[in-house]
Design a protein around this motif. Structure first.
Motif, PDB file in Angstrom:
ATOM      1  N   LEU A   1      14.968  88.719  16.423  1.00  0.00           N
ATOM      2  CA  LEU A   1      14.173  88.843  17.608  1.00  0.00           C
ATOM      3  C   LEU A   1      14.189  89.959  18.605  1.00  0.00           C
ATOM      4  CD1 LEU A   1      15.510  84.927  18.373  1.00  0.00           C
ATOM      5  CD2 LEU A   1      13.229  85.612  17.618  1.00  0.00           C
ATOM      6  N   GLY A   2      15.013  90.714  18.417  1.00  0.00           N
ATOM      7  CA  GLY A   2      15.393  92.067  19.085  1.00  0.00           C
ATOM      8  C   GLY A   2      15.903  91.739  20.272  1.00  0.00           C
ATOM      9  N   GLN A   3      17.075  90.884  20.382  1.00  0.00           N
ATOM     10  CA  GLN A   3      17.819  90.550  21.502  1.00  0.00           C
ATOM     11  C   GLN A   3      19.134  90.473  21.136  1.00  0.00           C
ATOM     12  OE1 GLN A   3      16.565  86.976  23.153  1.00  0.00           O
ATOM     13  NE2 GLN A   3      17.719  86.003  21.833  1.00  0.00           N
TER      14      GLN A   3
ATOM     15  N   VAL B   1      19.523 104.396  27.656  1.00  0.00           N
ATOM     16  CA  VAL B   1      18.733 104.552  26.484  1.00  0.00           C
ATOM     17  C   VAL B   1      19.787 105.555  25.662  1.00  0.00           C
ATOM     18  CG1 VAL B   1      16.916 105.221  25.356  1.00  0.00           C
ATOM     19  CG2 VAL B   1      16.438 104.324  27.538  1.00  0.00           C
ATOM     20  N   GLU B   2      19.935 105.095  24.506  1.00  0.00           N
ATOM     21  CA  GLU B   2      20.840 105.767  23.543  1.00  0.00           C
ATOM     22  C   GLU B   2      20.179 105.740  22.182  1.00  0.00           C
ATOM     23  OE1 GLU B   2      25.259 106.530  21.658  1.00  0.00           O
ATOM     24  OE2 GLU B   2      24.987 105.716  23.884  1.00  0.00           O
ATOM     25  N   ASP B   3      19.974 106.832  21.516  1.00  0.00           N
ATOM     26  CA  ASP B   3      18.907 106.873  20.350  1.00  0.00           C
ATOM     27  C   ASP B   3      17.822 106.311  20.757  1.00  0.00           C
ATOM     28  OD1 ASP B   3      18.566 107.489  17.921  1.00  0.00           O
ATOM     29  OD2 ASP B   3      19.849 105.944  16.958  1.00  0.00           O
ATOM     30  N   ARG B   4      17.472 105.221  19.925  1.00  0.00           N
ATOM     31  CA  ARG B   4      16.252 104.411  20.258  1.00  0.00           C
ATOM     32  C   ARG B   4      16.610 102.923  20.836  1.00  0.00           C
ATOM     33  NH1 ARG B   4      12.818 106.959  20.368  1.00  0.00           N
ATOM     34  NH2 ARG B   4      10.817 106.970  19.712  1.00  0.00           N
ATOM     35  N   THR B   5      17.915 102.618  21.236  1.00  0.00           N
ATOM     36  CA  THR B   5      18.493 101.407  22.057  1.00  0.00           C
ATOM     37  C   THR B   5      18.082 101.525  23.559  1.00  0.00           C
ATOM     38  OG1 THR B   5      20.018 101.266  19.969  1.00  0.00           O
ATOM     39  CG2 THR B   5      20.314  99.760  21.865  1.00  0.00           C
ATOM     40  N   LEU B   6      17.460 100.635  23.963  1.00  0.00           N
ATOM     41  CA  LEU B   6      17.482 100.271  25.420  1.00  0.00           C
ATOM     42  C   LEU B   6      18.553  99.332  25.936  1.00  0.00           C
ATOM     43  CD1 LEU B   6      15.777 100.843  28.007  1.00  0.00           C
ATOM     44  CD2 LEU B   6      14.490  98.937  27.514  1.00  0.00           C
TER      45      LEU B   6
ATOM     46  N   ALA C   1      28.650  89.278  34.318  1.00  0.00           N
ATOM     47  CA  ALA C   1      27.888  90.231  33.713  1.00  0.00           C
ATOM     48  C   ALA C   1      26.905  89.580  32.885  1.00  0.00           C
ATOM     49  CB  ALA C   1      28.922  91.186  33.101  1.00  0.00           C
ATOM     50  N   PHE C   2      25.693  90.300  32.659  1.00  0.00           N
ATOM     51  CA  PHE C   2      24.497  89.984  31.727  1.00  0.00           C
ATOM     52  C   PHE C   2      24.344  91.456  31.037  1.00  0.00           C
ATOM     53  CE2 PHE C   2      24.167  87.233  35.427  1.00  0.00           C
ATOM     54  CZ  PHE C   2      23.972  85.976  35.014  1.00  0.00           C
ATOM     55  N   ALA C   3      23.966  91.236  29.682  1.00  0.00           N
ATOM     56  CA  ALA C   3      23.614  92.327  29.156  1.00  0.00           C
ATOM     57  C   ALA C   3      22.218  92.047  28.113  1.00  0.00           C
ATOM     58  CB  ALA C   3      24.605  93.214  28.202  1.00  0.00           C
ATOM     59  N   ARG C   4      21.592  93.159  27.661  1.00  0.00           N
ATOM     60  CA  ARG C   4      20.574  92.921  26.977  1.00  0.00           C
ATOM     61  C   ARG C   4      20.252  94.279  26.098  1.00  0.00           C
ATOM     62  NH1 ARG C   4      15.693  88.686  26.731  1.00  0.00           N
ATOM     63  NH2 ARG C   4      15.284  88.877  24.589  1.00  0.00           N
ATOM     64  N   GLN C   5      20.192  94.152  24.776  1.00  0.00           N
ATOM     65  CA  GLN C   5      19.657  95.398  24.064  1.00  0.00           C
ATOM     66  C   GLN C   5      18.240  95.360  23.496  1.00  0.00           C
ATOM     67  OE1 GLN C   5      23.271  96.227  21.965  1.00  0.00           O
ATOM     68  NE2 GLN C   5      23.669  98.042  23.359  1.00  0.00           N
TER      69      GLN C   5
ATOM     70  N   THR D   1      15.802  97.400  20.538  1.00  0.00           N
ATOM     71  CA  THR D   1      15.490  98.739  19.630  1.00  0.00           C
ATOM     72  C   THR D   1      13.983  98.947  20.003  1.00  0.00           C
ATOM     73  OG1 THR D   1      17.411  98.138  18.261  1.00  0.00           O
ATOM     74  CG2 THR D   1      15.837  99.686  17.531  1.00  0.00           C
ATOM     75  N   LEU D   2      13.829 100.198  20.473  1.00  0.00           N
ATOM     76  CA  LEU D   2      12.339 100.633  20.560  1.00  0.00           C
ATOM     77  C   LEU D   2      11.847 101.491  19.650  1.00  0.00           C
ATOM     78  CD1 LEU D   2      12.438 101.558  24.397  1.00  0.00           C
ATOM     79  CD2 LEU D   2      12.021  99.303  23.383  1.00  0.00           C
ATOM     80  N   GLY D   3      10.685 101.333  19.237  1.00  0.00           N
ATOM     81  CA  GLY D   3      10.193 102.085  18.015  1.00  0.00           C
ATOM     82  C   GLY D   3       9.805 103.360  18.285  1.00  0.00           C
ATOM     83  N   ALA D   4       9.319 104.224  17.463  1.00  0.00           N
ATOM     84  CA  ALA D   4       9.070 105.534  17.673  1.00  0.00           C
ATOM     85  C   ALA D   4       7.785 105.701  18.199  1.00  0.00           C
ATOM     86  CB  ALA D   4       8.927 106.235  16.473  1.00  0.00           C
ATOM     87  N   GLY D   5       7.137 104.675  18.721  1.00  0.00           N
ATOM     88  CA  GLY D   5       5.908 104.750  19.608  1.00  0.00           C
ATOM     89  C   GLY D   5       6.163 104.930  21.076  1.00  0.00           C
ATOM     90  N   ALA D   6       7.475 104.840  21.284  1.00  0.00           N
ATOM     91  CA  ALA D   6       8.002 104.717  22.819  1.00  0.00           C
ATOM     92  C   ALA D   6       8.099 106.113  23.389  1.00  0.00           C
ATOM     93  CB  ALA D   6       8.979 103.759  23.040  1.00  0.00           C
ATOM     94  N   ALA D   7       7.819 106.729  24.530  1.00  0.00           N
ATOM     95  CA  ALA D   7       8.358 107.789  24.942  1.00  0.00           C
ATOM     96  C   ALA D   7       9.683 107.733  25.821  1.00  0.00           C
ATOM     97  CB  ALA D   7       7.272 108.511  26.006  1.00  0.00           C
ATOM     98  N   MET D   8      10.616 107.957  25.088  1.00  0.00           N
ATOM     99  CA  MET D   8      11.991 107.276  25.839  1.00  0.00           C
ATOM    100  C   MET D   8      12.306 108.107  26.988  1.00  0.00           C
ATOM    101  SD  MET D   8      12.400 104.895  23.436  1.00  0.00           S
ATOM    102  CE  MET D   8      14.273 104.565  23.646  1.00  0.00           C
ATOM    103  N   ASP D   9      11.760 109.348  27.008  1.00  0.00           N
ATOM    104  CA  ASP D   9      12.163 110.357  28.302  1.00  0.00           C
ATOM    105  C   ASP D   9      11.326 109.933  29.554  1.00  0.00           C
ATOM    106  OD1 ASP D   9      10.006 111.369  26.730  1.00  0.00           O
ATOM    107  OD2 ASP D   9      10.496 113.517  27.358  1.00  0.00           O
ATOM    108  N   ASN D  10      10.353 109.105  29.459  1.00  0.00           N
ATOM    109  CA  ASN D  10       9.553 109.078  30.678  1.00  0.00           C
ATOM    110  C   ASN D  10       9.601 107.483  31.114  1.00  0.00           C
ATOM    111  OD1 ASN D  10       8.676 111.696  30.800  1.00  0.00           O
ATOM    112  ND2 ASN D  10       7.250 111.196  29.173  1.00  0.00           N
ATOM    113  N   ILE D  11      10.695 106.618  31.016  1.00  0.00           N
ATOM    114  CA  ILE D  11      10.742 105.352  31.109  1.00  0.00           C
ATOM    115  C   ILE D  11      10.834 105.241  32.900  1.00  0.00           C
ATOM    116  CG2 ILE D  11      12.204 103.073  31.200  1.00  0.00           C
ATOM    117  CD1 ILE D  11      12.719 104.067  28.274  1.00  0.00           C
ATOM    118  N   ASN D  12      10.018 104.329  33.587  1.00  0.00           N
ATOM    119  CA  ASN D  12      10.320 104.469  34.805  1.00  0.00           C
ATOM    120  C   ASN D  12      10.748 102.705  35.053  1.00  0.00           C
ATOM    121  OD1 ASN D  12       9.266 106.763  35.911  1.00  0.00           O
ATOM    122  ND2 ASN D  12       7.321 106.003  35.354  1.00  0.00           N
ATOM    123  N   ALA D  13      11.531 102.585  36.176  1.00  0.00           N
ATOM    124  CA  ALA D  13      12.018 101.337  36.413  1.00  0.00           C
ATOM    125  C   ALA D  13      12.317 100.937  37.875  1.00  0.00           C
ATOM    126  CB  ALA D  13      13.813 101.153  35.738  1.00  0.00           C
ATOM    127  N   SER D  14      11.730  99.817  37.861  1.00  0.00           N
ATOM    128  CA  SER D  14      11.907  99.114  39.632  1.00  0.00           C
ATOM    129  C   SER D  14      12.279  97.692  39.758  1.00  0.00           C
ATOM    130  CB  SER D  14      10.475  99.211  40.062  1.00  0.00           C
ATOM    131  OG  SER D  14       9.622  98.354  39.640  1.00  0.00           O
TER     132      SER D  14
END
Length: 135
Positions: A9-11, A50-55, A80-84, A86-99
């Motif tokens: 499920l990716g969670q 983000v570390e490696d491909r894990t958000l 505390a809550f946490a969620r991880q 794994t993002l695929g190679a199709g994601a530009a990891m260095d340009n993620i924006n959050a709001s």
């Protein structure tokens, strides 16, 4: 069993309480959009990395305690809550924006240049052969 389901499920569930952060993930044009419900969370407690491909998304919801409070019902989860993910190679990891607005954390994850669809032009020789009629 839980580990196998989580990987499919990716969670990842928060190990402390088994709480999840409900989310929506969709593609809009050349971006992936992730919306995570975090109502009542102090924006200062939100941590996204983000570390490696894990958000990884972490947040905390606290209740103010008082000796004068006599709880009649207490169903809202705290702690505390946490969620991880794994993002695929199709994601530009260095340009993620959050709001964060109205209890929703929104992340915009652009597609990597190499993952964007592109048109491949087909070339041809342009020579046309004549068919000669034999006598």
């Amino acid at each position: 069993m839980d580990r196998a389901l989580n990987s499919v499920l990716g969670q990842m569930l928060s190990p402390a309480r088994g709480q999840t952060m409900p989310m929506d993930l969709y593609r809009e044009g050349e971006n992936f959009v992730l919306n995570v419900d975090l109502p009542g969370v102090d924006p200062a407690s939100i941590d996204v990395d983000v570390e490696d491909r894990t958000l990884t998304i972490r947040a905390e919801r606290r209740f103010e305690e008082s000796e004068d409070i006599q709880w009649l019902a207490r169903e809202r989860q705290t702690g505390a809550f946490a969620r991880q993910l794994t993002l695929g190679a199709g994601a530009a990891m260095d340009n993620i924006n959050a709001s964060y607005a109205d209890g929703v954390l929104s992340l915009t994850i652009p597609m990597a240049e190499e993952a964007k669809p592109r048109k491949i032009e087909v070339s041809h020789s342009g020579q046309q052969g004549a068919i000669e009629q034999g006598s």
